[in-house]
Write a protein that holds these residues in place. Structure first.
Motif: not given
Ligand code: AMP
Length: 304
Positions: A41-52
């Protein structure tokens, strides 16, 4: 065991001799998570922009990947553009736009703080350190990086490496980080920076594992249908860390098997653009290919 991962979730434009894709799903944390989610099981911490695109979020959330720590910020998603020549070795980076990554301050949700394994996929080493400082003593901390950060944030990377148990890095980057062309010597220099275990990825030729006085070499599987090597390193790390999480122990023999699973996952990822191949992959495919790797390089002890 579950894995906490941070890194980039990106839009990539990629050109190889076998085709071209504009703004497809990419990023170090994406390729890693797609691969590792077959094992744990993976817990992801990251960021994307509004265009994702929402479809990418839906696709990721349908897998074994928790997205509670994926933030959407005002602005554009991290963007990388690369081109590969005919030998499909190192890509030429045409553009790196950090965009929302420049303002990203990772704050871990409470349910993310107790993972046994932390994987810091390729991203700004300052962000990697911020994540390390928020977790409660994981059993294993691994990191990946690349020339962009080795050259651009060298001091910060070296500070972050002090907290790392396992480093995965490609051959050219190992030479760059150690400032040493001989890989054996470079492996010693790098392991004095912090990580006691080092995995040097050698593209289509496999990977080398260094721990104490032990060295192990995983072969690369000769493949006929490579389309896009992007994400090979991250899917390798995903297979390796995912297997270690599933096994739950970190002896040298566990690492040996883990880097074969890493090679297995990378060998699938390169056959299609983006993470497309992993979308249809099955556990059976993975174990069949593990056997192929075994028969590729298994030989008997000599008895004269
Ligand atoms: P690799 O596994 O090394 O082929 O990594 C490919 C992924 O790395 C691509 O999908 C890119 O979005 C991502 N990437 C490219 N440059 C960087 C960078 N400077 N920092 C973090 N991720 C990057």
């Amino acid at each position: 065991m579950s894995i906490l991962v941070t890194g980039t979730v990106a839009l990539d434009s990629i050109e190889t001799p076998f085709g071209k894709k504009e703004r497809c799903l990419g990023g170090s944390a994406t390729h890693f998570s797609m691969s590792a989610s077959f094992f744990s099981q993976i817990n992801l911490v990251a960021v994307v922009g509004e265009d994702f695109p929402k479809e990418h979020i839906e696709m990721l959330s349908e897998r074994n990947i928790n997205l509670d720590g994926l933030k959407t910020e005002k602005g554009k998603t991290f963007f990388w553009e690369g081109r590969y020549d005919f030998d499909l070795s190192n890509p030429q980076t045409l553009k790196t736009e950090l965009n929302v990554l420049e303002v990203f301050n990772p704050i871990l949700p409470d349910n993310y703080k107790d993972n046994d394994i932390l994987f810091l996929a390729n991203v700004d080493p300052v962000l990697q350190l911020k994540v390390i400082k928020q977790v409660n003593k994981p059993k294993l901390v691994a990191l990946d990086t690349m020339n962009f950060w080795i050259e651009g944030k060298n001091a910060e990377l070296k500070e972050t490496l002090k907290y790392i148990d396992v480093l995965t890095i490609n051959e050219g980057e190992a030479r760059l980080l150690a400032n040493e062309s001989n890989l054996l010597k470079a492996s010693k220099i790098i392991r004095e920076m912090g990580p006691k275990t080092l995995v040097i990825k050698q593209g289509e030729y496999g990977a080398l594992l260094f721990q104490d006085d032990h060295i192990f070499s995983a072969p690369g599987l000769p493949l006929e249908d490579i389309k896009d090597p992007t994400g090979a390193g991250d899917s390798f790390a995903g297979g390796m860390m995912g297997y270690l999480a599933k096994k739950g122990s970190f002896e040298f023999d566990d690492f040996k098997q883990a880097i074969i699973f890493g090679s297995v996952m990378a060998s699938f990822n390169v056959t299609e653009f983006s993470c497309d191949r992993l979308k249809t992959l099955t556990t059976e495919d993975i174990f069949d290919r593990y056997q192929q790797f075994r028969s590729l390089s298994c030989f008997e002890e000599i008895t004269i």
